[in-house]
Design a protein around this motif. Structure first.
Motif, PDB file in Angstrom:
ATOM      1  N   UNK A 166       4.028 -22.268 -37.654  1.00 16.02           N
ATOM      2  CA  UNK A 166       4.912 -22.928 -38.417  1.00 16.02           C
ATOM      3  C   UNK A 166       6.143 -22.043 -38.914  1.00 16.02           C
ATOM      4  N   UNK A 167       7.388 -22.164 -38.842  1.00 15.81           N
ATOM      5  CA  UNK A 167       8.354 -21.314 -39.302  1.00 15.81           C
ATOM      6  C   UNK A 167       9.100 -20.668 -38.110  1.00 15.81           C
ATOM      7  N   UNK A 168       8.636 -20.977 -37.038  1.00 13.08           N
ATOM      8  CA  UNK A 168       9.128 -20.292 -35.668  1.00 13.08           C
ATOM      9  C   UNK A 168      10.155 -21.436 -34.807  1.00 13.08           C
ATOM     10  N   UNK A 169      10.305 -22.542 -35.598  1.00 19.47           N
ATOM     11  CA  UNK A 169      10.944 -23.682 -34.746  1.00 19.47           C
ATOM     12  C   UNK A 169      12.547 -23.453 -34.477  1.00 19.47           C
ATOM     13  N   UNK A 170      12.938 -22.638 -35.651  1.00 24.05           N
ATOM     14  CA  UNK A 170      14.059 -22.423 -35.499  1.00 24.05           C
ATOM     15  C   UNK A 170      14.535 -21.452 -34.237  1.00 24.05           C
ATOM     16  N   UNK A 171      13.708 -20.450 -34.184  1.00 24.70           N
ATOM     17  CA  UNK A 171      13.884 -19.466 -32.929  1.00 24.70           C
ATOM     18  C   UNK A 171      13.654 -20.367 -31.459  1.00 24.70           C
ATOM     19  N   UNK A 172      12.832 -21.219 -31.501  1.00 23.37           N
ATOM     20  CA  UNK A 172      12.707 -22.421 -30.521  1.00 23.37           C
ATOM     21  C   UNK A 172      13.829 -23.089 -30.195  1.00 23.37           C
ATOM     22  N   UNK A 173      14.530 -23.731 -31.190  1.00 23.32           N
ATOM     23  CA  UNK A 173      15.634 -24.408 -31.264  1.00 23.32           C
ATOM     24  C   UNK A 173      16.954 -23.665 -30.676  1.00 23.32           C
ATOM     25  N   UNK A 174      16.915 -22.351 -31.111  1.00 25.02           N
ATOM     26  CA  UNK A 174      17.852 -21.635 -30.459  1.00 25.02           C
ATOM     27  C   UNK A 174      17.752 -21.291 -28.915  1.00 25.02           C
ATOM     28  N   UNK A 175      16.747 -21.191 -28.336  1.00 19.84           N
ATOM     29  CA  UNK A 175      16.573 -21.064 -27.100  1.00 19.84           C
ATOM     30  C   UNK A 175      16.797 -22.315 -26.137  1.00 19.84           C
ATOM     31  N   UNK A 176      16.302 -23.218 -26.883  1.00 16.24           N
ATOM     32  CA  UNK A 176      16.530 -24.602 -26.247  1.00 16.24           C
ATOM     33  C   UNK A 176      18.216 -24.840 -26.386  1.00 16.24           C
ATOM     34  N   UNK A 177      19.016 -24.659 -27.251  1.00 19.91           N
ATOM     35  CA  UNK A 177      20.363 -24.751 -27.495  1.00 19.91           C
ATOM     36  C   UNK A 177      21.200 -23.622 -26.602  1.00 19.91           C
ATOM     37  N   UNK A 178      20.434 -22.850 -25.788  1.00 20.66           N
ATOM     38  CA  UNK A 178      20.870 -21.898 -24.943  1.00 20.66           C
ATOM     39  C   UNK A 178      21.852 -20.882 -25.560  1.00 20.66           C
ATOM     40  N   UNK A 179      21.337 -20.362 -26.859  1.00 16.61           N
ATOM     41  CA  UNK A 179      21.937 -19.533 -27.866  1.00 16.61           C
ATOM     42  C   UNK A 179      21.120 -18.169 -27.696  1.00 16.61           C
ATOM     43  N   UNK A 180      20.075 -17.909 -27.260  1.00 16.37           N
ATOM     44  CA  UNK A 180      19.396 -16.949 -26.942  1.00 16.37           C
ATOM     45  C   UNK A 180      18.861 -16.875 -25.554  1.00 16.37           C
ATOM     46  N   UNK A 181      18.915 -16.004 -24.760  1.00 12.31           N
ATOM     47  CA  UNK A 181      18.464 -15.858 -23.656  1.00 12.31           C
ATOM     48  C   UNK A 181      18.894 -16.761 -22.680  1.00 12.31           C
ATOM     49  N   UNK A 182      20.243 -16.678 -22.529  1.00 11.47           N
ATOM     50  CA  UNK A 182      20.942 -17.800 -21.778  1.00 11.47           C
ATOM     51  C   UNK A 182      20.841 -17.953 -20.411  1.00 11.47           C
ATOM     52  N   UNK A 183      20.726 -19.123 -20.033  1.00  5.44           N
ATOM     53  CA  UNK A 183      20.479 -19.517 -18.619  1.00  5.44           C
ATOM     54  C   UNK A 183      21.773 -20.510 -18.377  1.00  5.44           C
ATOM     55  N   UNK A 184      22.335 -20.412 -17.108  1.00 10.63           N
ATOM     56  CA  UNK A 184      23.287 -21.371 -16.829  1.00 10.63           C
ATOM     57  C   UNK A 184      23.087 -22.719 -16.793  1.00 10.63           C
ATOM     58  N   UNK A 185      21.651 -23.216 -16.602  1.00  5.42           N
ATOM     59  CA  UNK A 185      21.114 -24.240 -16.360  1.00  5.42           C
ATOM     60  C   UNK A 185      20.218 -24.733 -17.511  1.00  5.42           C
ATOM     61  N   UNK A 186      20.294 -23.663 -18.618  1.00  4.90           N
ATOM     62  CA  UNK A 186      19.409 -24.010 -19.864  1.00  4.90           C
ATOM     63  C   UNK A 186      18.168 -24.210 -19.860  1.00  4.90           C
ATOM     64  N   UNK A 187      17.664 -24.969 -20.837  1.00  2.18           N
ATOM     65  CA  UNK A 187      16.178 -25.164 -21.165  1.00  2.18           C
ATOM     66  C   UNK A 187      15.814 -26.526 -21.385  1.00  2.18           C
ATOM     67  N   UNK A 188      14.725 -26.756 -20.961  1.00  2.00           N
ATOM     68  CA  UNK A 188      14.116 -28.119 -21.440  1.00  2.00           C
ATOM     69  C   UNK A 188      12.634 -27.912 -21.890  1.00  2.00           C
ATOM     70  N   UNK A 189      12.317 -28.747 -22.797  1.00  2.00           N
ATOM     71  CA  UNK A 189      10.852 -28.529 -23.526  1.00  2.00           C
ATOM     72  C   UNK A 189       9.963 -29.643 -23.199  1.00  2.00           C
TER      73      UNK A 189
END
Length: 297
Positions: A166-189
């Motif tokens: 709990x509390x790490x949701x923001x970091x996960x959302x940043x990855x899924x929104x391709x704001x961190x560790x960027x990939x051209x094709x992005x991420x799916x959860x």
């Protein structure tokens, strides 16, 4: 399309999905592989039998429940009206410590095998990473970046969203929104079946309903469902689209490759001449000519 996932996979596993395009068509499955120069085929009766059938095939090829087989490919063919047309290759996960019966360099062996597949420019890399680990240190994404530094062939998939602190949701959302560790094709959860679900023989349909309920009721991840960034069905759709695009992009280079090989074959045929004549006197002249050319070469 290459899948980098867990150590449960002990042989390269090719999964060929085929949509039967017929409403009401029955689910069909088949596993085949080569052992000792002979092909072995096993019919899979229901989706619930797939896991056991793959495990038996792996044990047959490796000999023990812990060994890894680098050289033999197991192919699982599935046909159903409920699946997309798609081909995946699931590779063994990267072992850091060899268990009893495994060679000490098992990690390096697996990395070598993975690299043979993911360095091919026509493949799409599916890098699967649990949400409850530091994505910056994951070996799967690191290896994908080595062969695909721009992230143009890599699609990130985050799993186990129910196990994050709990509390790490923001970091996960940043990855899924391709704001961190960027990939051209992005991420799916996605949320797959847990071990207890598997032990209780939960069906895939029940698992997908449970996944839908999880995301729709989650305070932070609910929006991802509506944005089509979450769910197994969403991932399957994305993979089909990505595969079609990858094939389209590969066609020009494939045409050029075929053109070059055809030209080389024609040159070889021209060098061979017209073949051995039927008439005895001409045949002798032909063989003499071939011998003289061989001496000059």
């Amino acid at each position: 399309m290459i899948l980098l996932y867990g150590i449960v996979t002990r042989c390269p596993l090719e999964l060929r999905l085929k949509n039967s395009h017929k409403d009401g068509a029955r689910w069909k499955g088949c596993i085949h592989y080569v052992k000792g120069g002979k092909e072995r085929r096993v019919e899979v009766i229901t989706p619930g039998n797939v896991g056991d059938a793959v495990m038996k095939a792996q044990n047959d090829l490796t000999g023990t429940p812990t060994d890894i087989n680098m050289d033999n490919l197991i192919t699982l063919e599935v046909e159903s009206p409920d699946i997309p047309d798609l081909t995946l290759i699931d590779l063994p996960g990267i072992a850091r410590i060899a268990v009893q019966g495994q060679p000490r360099d098992i990690g390096n062996q697996i990395k070598k095998l993975i690299r043979q597949y993911i360095e091919k420019k026509e493949t799409i890399i599916l890098a699967v990473v649990p949400c409850n680990v530091d994505i910056a240190t994951t070996e799967a994404l690191k290896m994908a970046q080595e062969v695909d530094p721009d992230g143009r062939r890599t699609l990130g998939v985050l799993t186990k969203p129910d196990l994050i602190d709990r509390g790490t949701e923001k970091a996960i959302m940043e990855i899924l929104n391709n704001e961190k560790y960027k990939l051209s094709k992005g991420y799916t959860i996605i949320k797959c079946r847990g071990q207890m679900d598997i032990d209780h023989k939960m069906s895939l349909q029940e698992a997908m309903e449970k996944e839908h309920s999880f995301f729709n009721s989650h305070k932070h991840f609910k929006v991802l469902w509506s944005e089509r960034k979450a769910g197994v069905k969403t991932l399957a759709g994305r993979l089909s689209t990505e595969l079609v695009e990858q094939i389209k992009n590969s066609i020009p280079s494939l045409k050029e490759d075929v053109k070059n090989k055809l030209a080389a074959t024609r040159r070889d045929l021209l060098h061979m001449g017209d073949g051995i004549p039927d008439e005895p006197n001409k045949r002798m002249l032909f063989l003499t000519d071939v011998g003289e050319k061989g001496e000059r070469d």
